[in-house]
Design an enzyme around this catalytic site. Structure first.
Site, PDB file in Angstrom:
ATOM      1  N   LYS A  55      32.706   6.139  14.756  1.00 19.96           N
ATOM      2  CA  LYS A  55      31.559   6.439  13.892  1.00 19.96           C
ATOM      3  C   LYS A  55      31.985   7.379  12.774  1.00 19.96           C
ATOM      4  O   LYS A  55      32.764   8.316  13.008  1.00 19.96           O
ATOM      5  CB  LYS A  55      30.431   7.065  14.724  1.00 19.96           C
ATOM      6  CG  LYS A  55      29.104   7.222  13.963  1.00 19.96           C
ATOM      7  CD  LYS A  55      27.990   7.742  14.879  1.00 19.96           C
ATOM      8  CE  LYS A  55      26.660   7.862  14.154  1.00 19.96           C
ATOM      9  NZ  LYS A  55      25.575   8.360  15.054  1.00 19.96           N
ATOM     10  N   SER A  58      21.222   5.618  15.150  1.00 19.97           N
ATOM     11  CA  SER A  58      21.989   5.696  13.926  1.00 19.97           C
ATOM     12  C   SER A  58      23.397   5.109  14.039  1.00 19.97           C
ATOM     13  O   SER A  58      24.000   4.799  13.012  1.00 19.97           O
ATOM     14  CB  SER A  58      22.097   7.151  13.471  1.00 19.97           C
ATOM     15  OG  SER A  58      22.904   7.908  14.374  1.00 19.97           O
ATOM     16  N   SER A  65      20.722   7.749  19.424  1.00 19.40           N
ATOM     17  CA  SER A  65      21.563   7.063  18.440  1.00 19.40           C
ATOM     18  C   SER A  65      22.734   6.282  19.004  1.00 19.40           C
ATOM     19  O   SER A  65      23.386   5.544  18.257  1.00 19.40           O
ATOM     20  CB  SER A  65      22.081   8.060  17.396  1.00 19.40           C
ATOM     21  OG  SER A  65      21.079   8.355  16.466  1.00 19.40           O
TER      22      SER A  65
END
Lengths: 115, 473
Positions: free
Chosen positions: B75, B150, B174
């Site tokens: 990420k 997210s 997330s």
């Protein structure tokens, strides 16, 4: 950030049921160093109001005597040993800064701000 | 595509080279990335160099780590030395971290090979990856739908076969919510079990790094590799990550599992609720005692979270001021430079959360908002503790619906926030939870079952997850 004035500090305690106003959002934006257009100010005020209105359900709870919980784990006062260790390389850090000079971050003049 | 565990075994035995494995995955990326957009950056050169280094180790006879030659997607809020890290925000444009996040260092030490930095909602604020400054990620199962967020890019990367494993971060759901929407496994470990050093901070008392994978066993292995004490993170617990891998085939016979009443009614799509009831029945058939349990305070989780997380974010994001890294919009004075930089660099959702947090912390409002939310956090923790007196693990949907379409929820932030209704309470309590795919909804899209456990209860959580996964095999 400017210190709150004495008038702001003695503000009457807020209730979560009050609807946030455009004046309050404008002030918060200024504190957070954000510039909003008129359209954004109106839109954000409505959206923030919706979130705060949802949060008003917390007023239903009896929180008398409940301790606040700022973080979830029982660790406190975590110190490392006071011995030198590896640190970031200054040149490497400054190489990706927006502006640097003589080993420092460089910024525009600090004085002369118009508030 | 093979699993991380099979890849590591074949690279360790010399059956396949790491380079061959990486090239296969780079090929998969080249084929579909233009339609999925899982990555902000594909690190081809880095991956080839790292794979060659693993192959040299193999030739020399080791030592080889448990993830030798395994491609991993990271990420884009995890710092990677020498590789741009953006948080999908314009404000970090041009910034290259001078250090690696601890989890990145540990993955590399285990032999894993980074193939790219994944797209996300800006600063991890969102539930659809639509808040990325670089455009949304699309759900590999249906390109007209969101991947969740997210960590949408990390979930999509695994679902699309770009990498067998990836890392995300979970502040209010997330990791788990995009895992559910993309049909993969996603784990949010106990707060403090995985280092946050080098994870760009959003809500520091809530953030936790965790893995995505196609199977429970792969996710368990990644947790063990990235977890454990890190002296560089003062909130890191002084112990190893619970030894989950060795308990994956223990089963659930005799375990007590509670189905959370508050997460099965209003607001939960009937097709999702139906799958979770089926999961509960399967666990009962496997020998667990399954009962409904009420955890009343979780219904206040959303309200508490949207005061606590923005409050912490408003403080954490004050560092983006054009002085030390990323974007700077030139102006005659420093004050104006900071204001213009932040105004140009942050997207709408980030601005909303910063303002909400600044408001919740401001003079005269602190007690009514932030102070109240912290007390509600205690209530949530207490109600969970009470449930865990009777149950070893809890069960709920991960997300109230399957993946929704682009633009469905962008105009009304509150409707977007409601996606996190089942995941948020876990972060407020600091507990672990994970999402396991459990069949499909009426629209043919994946449904995720959420398994929750008390702090450091990862062994129980993974046992339940492994049994759920087994029912679909």
């Amino acid at each position: 950030m400017t210190e709150p004035t004495s008038q702001e500090r003695t503000h009457t305690p807020a209730s979560t049921s009050e609807r946030i106003t455009t004046e309050q959002v404008a002030k918060v934006a200024k504190l957070a160093r954000l510039r909003l257009t008129e359209e954004e100010l109106t839109r954000f005020t409505g959206q923030l109001g919706d979130v705060l209105e949802h949060a008003a359900d917390l007023d239903l709870l009896d929180l008398e005597g409940v301790e606040p919980m700022a973080q979830p784990i029982p660790l406190a006062n975590v110190f490392r040993k006071d011995v030198p260790g590896p640190i970031l390389d200054r040149d490497e850090v400054l190489a990706v800064a927006p502006a640097a000079e003589d080993g420092f971050f460089r910024v525009p003049p600090v004085l002369g701000e118009s508030e | 595509m093979s699993s991380a565990i099979d890849i590591a075994a074949s690279v360790q035995s010399g059956e396949r080279s790491a380079l061959e494995v990486v090239e296969e995955h780079l090929g998969a990326i080249a084929e579909r990335e233009s339609e999925v957009h899982a990555f902000n950056l594909v690190t081809t050169d880095h991956a080839i160099a790292a794979a060659s280094a693993v192959d040299e180790l193999v030739a020399k006879g080791g030592p080889l780590g448990p993830l030798a030659g395994v491609p991993v997607a990271i990420k884009d809020n995890l710092c990677t030395r020498g590789v741009a890290t953006t948080c999908s925000s314009k404000i970090l444009e041009g910034w290259v971290p001078p250090y690696d996040a601890t989890v990145v260092t540990r993955l590399a030490a285990a032999g894993a090979i980074m193939v790219g930095k994944t797209n996300m909602d800006e600063f991890a604020m969102g539930s659809s990856t639509e808040n990325s400054a670089f455009g949304p990620t699309r759900n590999p199962h249906d390109l007209s739908r969101v991947p969740g967020g997210s960590s949408g890019g990390s979930a999509a990367a695994v679902a699309a076969g770009f990498a067998p494993i990836s890392l995300g971060s979970d502040t209010g759901g997330s990791i788990r919510q995009p895992a559910a929407l993309c049909g993969v496994v996603g784990v949010k470990p106990t707060y403090g079990t995985v280092s946050r050093l080098g994870l760009i901070a959003f809500g520091s008392s809530l953030d936790q790094v965790g893995p995505f994978a196609n199977s429970v066993a792969e996710a368990a292995l990644v947790c063990e590799v990235i977890g454990g004490h890190d002296p560089g993170d003062s909130t890191s617990l002084p112990q190893a990550f619970p030894a989950v891998s060795e308990h994956l085939s223990d089963g659930v016979a005799g375990m007590r599992i509670g189905l959370i009443t508050e997460m099965m009614g209003e607001g939960i799509a009937p097709d999702v609720a139906k799958r979770i009831r089926a999961a509960a029945e399967w666990l009962a058939a496997a020998g667990a005692e399954v009962e409904e349990v009420s955890v009343p305070a979780v219904t206040f989780g959303l309200s508490a979270y949207y005061l606590v997380a923005p409050a912490e974010a408003s403080s954490n994001l004050s560092r983006y001021d054009g002085v030390r890294y990323g974007l700077r919009v030139e102006a005659p004075t420093t004050g104006e430079m900071m204001e213009l930089t932040r105004t140009a660099g942050f997207g709408d959702e980030v601005k909303r959360r910063i303002m909400l947090g600044t408001y919740a912390l401001s003079a005269g409002y602190y007690d009514a908002f932030y102070g109240t939310a912290l007390k509600v956090r205690t209530l949530i923790r207490r109600d969970f503790d009470k449930a865990y007196e009777r149950f070893d693990a809890l069960l709920s949907p991960t997300s109230p619906t399957t993946a929704f379409s682009f633009g469905d929820k962008t105009a009304d932030p509150m409707s977007m926030y409601l996606n996190d209704v089942c995941t948020i309470a876990t972060n407020l309590a600091g507990h672990p939870a994970m999402s396991v795919p459990y069949g499909l909804g009426d629209d043919g899209m994946p449904v995720g079952a959420q398994v929750l456990a008390p702090a450091l209860g990862e062994v129980a959580m993974f046992r339940v997850a492994a049994v759920l996964e087994g029912s679909l095999a």
